[in-house]
Design a protein around this motif. Structure first.
Motif, PDB file in Angstrom:
ATOM      1  N   HIS A  81       0.811  -1.217   0.000  1.00 35.96           N
ATOM      2  CA  HIS A  81       0.000   0.000   0.000  1.00 35.96           C
ATOM      3  C   HIS A  81       0.846   1.270   0.000  1.00 35.96           C
ATOM      4  CE1 HIS A  81      -2.444  -3.162   2.064  1.00 35.96           C
ATOM      5  NE2 HIS A  81      -3.223  -2.837   1.070  1.00 35.96           N
ATOM      6  N   GLY A  82       2.132   1.160   0.255  1.00 34.10           N
ATOM      7  CA  GLY A  82       3.027   2.313   0.292  1.00 34.10           C
ATOM      8  C   GLY A  82       3.929   2.353  -0.929  1.00 34.10           C
ATOM      9  N   SER A  83       5.107   2.930  -0.764  1.00 30.13           N
ATOM     10  CA  SER A  83       6.010   3.105  -1.898  1.00 30.13           C
ATOM     11  C   SER A  83       7.318   2.328  -1.749  1.00 30.13           C
ATOM     12  CB  SER A  83       6.334   4.593  -2.063  1.00 30.13           C
ATOM     13  OG  SER A  83       6.937   5.085  -0.883  1.00 30.13           O
ATOM     14  N   LEU A  84       7.370   1.352  -0.858  1.00 32.79           N
ATOM     15  CA  LEU A  84       8.597   0.582  -0.648  1.00 32.79           C
ATOM     16  C   LEU A  84       8.755  -0.463  -1.741  1.00 32.79           C
ATOM     17  CD1 LEU A  84      10.985   0.139   1.342  1.00 32.79           C
ATOM     18  CD2 LEU A  84       9.605  -1.658   2.363  1.00 32.79           C
ATOM     19  N   LYS A  85       9.919  -0.477  -2.400  1.00 34.26           N
ATOM     20  CA  LYS A  85      10.188  -1.452  -3.445  1.00 34.26           C
ATOM     21  C   LYS A  85      11.020  -2.595  -2.875  1.00 34.26           C
ATOM     22  CE  LYS A  85      10.058   1.740  -7.359  1.00 34.26           C
ATOM     23  NZ  LYS A  85       8.753   2.119  -7.037  1.00 34.26           N
ATOM     24  N   LEU A  86      10.665  -3.813  -3.239  1.00 31.91           N
ATOM     25  CA  LEU A  86      11.366  -5.002  -2.768  1.00 31.91           C
ATOM     26  C   LEU A  86      12.285  -5.519  -3.854  1.00 31.91           C
ATOM     27  CD1 LEU A  86       8.374  -6.816  -1.091  1.00 31.91           C
ATOM     28  CD2 LEU A  86      10.089  -5.400   0.005  1.00 31.91           C
ATOM     29  N   ARG A  87      13.431  -6.070  -3.456  1.00 32.55           N
ATOM     30  CA  ARG A  87      14.404  -6.610  -4.402  1.00 32.55           C
ATOM     31  C   ARG A  87      15.317  -7.549  -3.634  1.00 32.55           C
ATOM     32  NH1 ARG A  87      18.593  -4.160  -2.288  1.00 32.55           N
ATOM     33  NH2 ARG A  87      18.447  -2.097  -1.482  1.00 32.55           N
ATOM     34  N   GLY A  88      16.071  -8.343  -4.333  1.00 33.77           N
ATOM     35  CA  GLY A  88      17.117  -9.124  -3.686  1.00 33.77           C
ATOM     36  C   GLY A  88      16.646 -10.418  -3.068  1.00 33.77           C
ATOM     37  N   ARG A  89      17.234 -10.741  -1.927  1.00 32.75           N
ATOM     38  CA  ARG A  89      17.077 -12.053  -1.310  1.00 32.75           C
ATOM     39  C   ARG A  89      15.739 -12.229  -0.596  1.00 32.75           C
ATOM     40  NH1 ARG A  89      22.203 -12.274   2.349  1.00 32.75           N
ATOM     41  NH2 ARG A  89      21.446 -10.205   2.846  1.00 32.75           N
ATOM     42  N   THR A  90      15.293 -13.488  -0.534  1.00 35.64           N
ATOM     43  CA  THR A  90      14.072 -13.862   0.156  1.00 35.64           C
ATOM     44  C   THR A  90      14.390 -14.974   1.136  1.00 35.64           C
ATOM     45  OG1 THR A  90      12.813 -13.335  -1.827  1.00 35.64           O
ATOM     46  CG2 THR A  90      11.699 -14.636  -0.158  1.00 35.64           C
ATOM     47  N   PHE A  91      13.886 -14.866   2.365  1.00 31.15           N
ATOM     48  CA  PHE A  91      14.118 -15.874   3.393  1.00 31.15           C
ATOM     49  C   PHE A  91      12.810 -16.239   4.073  1.00 31.15           C
ATOM     50  CE2 PHE A  91      18.203 -13.478   3.480  1.00 31.15           C
ATOM     51  CZ  PHE A  91      19.029 -14.505   3.058  1.00 31.15           C
ATOM     52  N   SER A  92      12.766 -17.446   4.623  1.00 29.87           N
ATOM     53  CA  SER A  92      11.647 -17.886   5.454  1.00 29.87           C
ATOM     54  C   SER A  92      12.189 -18.206   6.839  1.00 29.87           C
ATOM     55  CB  SER A  92      10.985 -19.125   4.863  1.00 29.87           C
ATOM     56  OG  SER A  92      10.386 -18.807   3.643  1.00 29.87           O
ATOM     57  N   GLY A  93      11.456 -17.833   7.860  1.00 34.35           N
ATOM     58  CA  GLY A  93      11.921 -18.080   9.219  1.00 34.35           C
ATOM     59  C   GLY A  93      10.783 -17.999  10.212  1.00 34.35           C
ATOM     60  N   THR A  94      11.152 -18.002  11.478  1.00 33.12           N
ATOM     61  CA  THR A  94      10.204 -17.968  12.583  1.00 33.12           C
ATOM     62  C   THR A  94      10.349 -16.659  13.338  1.00 33.12           C
ATOM     63  OG1 THR A  94      10.487 -20.350  12.798  1.00 33.12           O
ATOM     64  CG2 THR A  94       9.421 -19.230  14.609  1.00 33.12           C
ATOM     65  N   VAL A  95       9.230 -16.076  13.733  1.00 31.32           N
ATOM     66  CA  VAL A  95       9.245 -14.835  14.506  1.00 31.32           C
ATOM     67  C   VAL A  95       9.637 -15.164  15.938  1.00 31.32           C
ATOM     68  CG1 VAL A  95       7.872 -12.896  15.322  1.00 31.32           C
ATOM     69  CG2 VAL A  95       7.465 -13.823  13.060  1.00 31.32           C
ATOM     70  N   THR A  96      10.705 -14.525  16.431  1.00 22.55           N
ATOM     71  CA  THR A  96      11.133 -14.746  17.813  1.00 22.55           C
ATOM     72  C   THR A  96      10.751 -13.590  18.719  1.00 22.55           C
ATOM     73  OG1 THR A  96      13.321 -13.855  17.345  1.00 22.55           O
ATOM     74  CG2 THR A  96      13.045 -16.232  17.163  1.00 22.55           C
ATOM     75  N   SER A  97      10.557 -12.390  18.149  1.00 24.36           N
ATOM     76  CA  SER A  97      10.166 -11.236  18.953  1.00 24.36           C
ATOM     77  C   SER A  97       9.315 -10.307  18.102  1.00 24.36           C
ATOM     78  CB  SER A  97      11.398 -10.494  19.463  1.00 24.36           C
ATOM     79  OG  SER A  97      11.024  -9.307  20.115  1.00 24.36           O
ATOM     80  N   ALA A  98       8.184  -9.878  18.644  1.00 27.61           N
ATOM     81  CA  ALA A  98       7.305  -8.932  17.960  1.00 27.61           C
ATOM     82  C   ALA A  98       6.947  -7.790  18.895  1.00 27.61           C
ATOM     83  CB  ALA A  98       6.053  -9.639  17.469  1.00 27.61           C
ATOM     84  N   LYS A  99       7.874  -7.386  19.757  1.00 21.96           N
ATOM     85  CA  LYS A  99       7.599  -6.392  20.782  1.00 21.96           C
ATOM     86  C   LYS A  99       7.874  -4.953  20.337  1.00 21.96           C
ATOM     87  CE  LYS A  99       8.631  -9.730  24.361  1.00 21.96           C
ATOM     88  NZ  LYS A  99       9.559 -10.132  25.401  1.00 21.96           N
ATOM     89  N   MET A 100       8.679  -4.776  19.285  1.00 21.37           N
ATOM     90  CA  MET A 100       9.011  -3.434  18.829  1.00 21.37           C
ATOM     91  C   MET A 100       7.907  -2.887  17.919  1.00 21.37           C
ATOM     92  SD  MET A 100      13.039  -3.957  18.007  1.00 21.37           S
ATOM     93  CE  MET A 100      12.937  -5.670  17.550  1.00 21.37           C
ATOM     94  N   HIS A 101       7.873  -1.573  17.774  1.00 24.12           N
ATOM     95  CA  HIS A 101       6.875  -0.925  16.929  1.00 24.12           C
ATOM     96  C   HIS A 101       7.251  -1.119  15.461  1.00 24.12           C
ATOM     97  CE1 HIS A 101       3.851   1.897  15.651  1.00 24.12           C
ATOM     98  NE2 HIS A 101       4.762   2.648  15.060  1.00 24.12           N
ATOM     99  N   ARG A 102       6.399  -1.833  14.707  1.00 34.11           N
ATOM    100  CA  ARG A 102       6.594  -2.096  13.273  1.00 34.11           C
ATOM    101  C   ARG A 102       7.899  -2.840  12.958  1.00 34.11           C
ATOM    102  NH1 ARG A 102       4.485   3.398  10.262  1.00 34.11           N
ATOM    103  NH2 ARG A 102       2.282   3.114  10.755  1.00 34.11           N
ATOM    104  N   THR A 103       8.448  -3.552  13.923  1.00 32.30           N
ATOM    105  CA  THR A 103       9.681  -4.311  13.721  1.00 32.30           C
ATOM    106  C   THR A 103       9.549  -5.663  14.405  1.00 32.30           C
ATOM    107  OG1 THR A 103      10.951  -2.247  13.734  1.00 32.30           O
ATOM    108  CG2 THR A 103      12.187  -4.281  14.020  1.00 32.30           C
ATOM    109  N   ILE A 104      10.043  -6.706  13.724  1.00 33.53           N
ATOM    110  CA  ILE A 104      10.074  -8.028  14.325  1.00 33.53           C
ATOM    111  C   ILE A 104      11.466  -8.617  14.145  1.00 33.53           C
ATOM    112  CG2 ILE A 104       7.626  -8.514  13.969  1.00 33.53           C
ATOM    113  CD1 ILE A 104       8.451 -10.236  11.590  1.00 33.53           C
TER     114      ILE A 104
END
Length: 109
Positions: A23-46
């Motif tokens: 919905h915004g203007s951020l463009k994605l490129r490069g590497r892709t990874f799959s993993g598990t969320v270990t911390s979701a306590k920060m604002h808009r950061t995991i």
């Protein structure tokens, strides 16, 4: 970018985040990874973690090592600790963030 448009249809809630790849203007490129969320306590950061095997040629064995990366979490994607997610590389968003969450694989079954 065709896959990003397809994934945007899966995300039903719109958001006001300027750093949202759907919905915004951020463009994605490069590497892709799959993993598990270990911390979701920060604002808009995991924190995402996954394990990999590192070879030790001297002993002819492999040891398990983990990789931890901070990723941006847009408002339109809901995650909690323990979820399996997919992250993709983007431009640097802060000193330690250069990845963005594109899919929560735990909710899609």
């Amino acid at each position: 970018m065709k896959t990003d448009k397809k994934q945007a249809k899966e995300v039903s809630v719109s958001c006001n985040d300027p750093n949202c790849p759907f919905h915004g203007s951020l463009k994605l490129r490069g590497r892709t990874f799959s993993g598990t969320v270990t911390s979701a306590k920060m604002h808009r950061t995991i924190v995402v973690e996954w394990f990999r095997l590192f070879p030790l040629p001297k002993y002819e064995r492999s040891e398990k090592r983990k990789t931890k990366i901070k990723a941006h979490l847009p408002d339109c994607i809901k995650v909690k600790e323990g979820d399996k997610i997919t992250i993709k590389e983007c431009r640097k968003l802060s000193k330690t963030k250069a990845f963005c969450v594109i899919k929560n694989e735990s909710t899609q079954s």
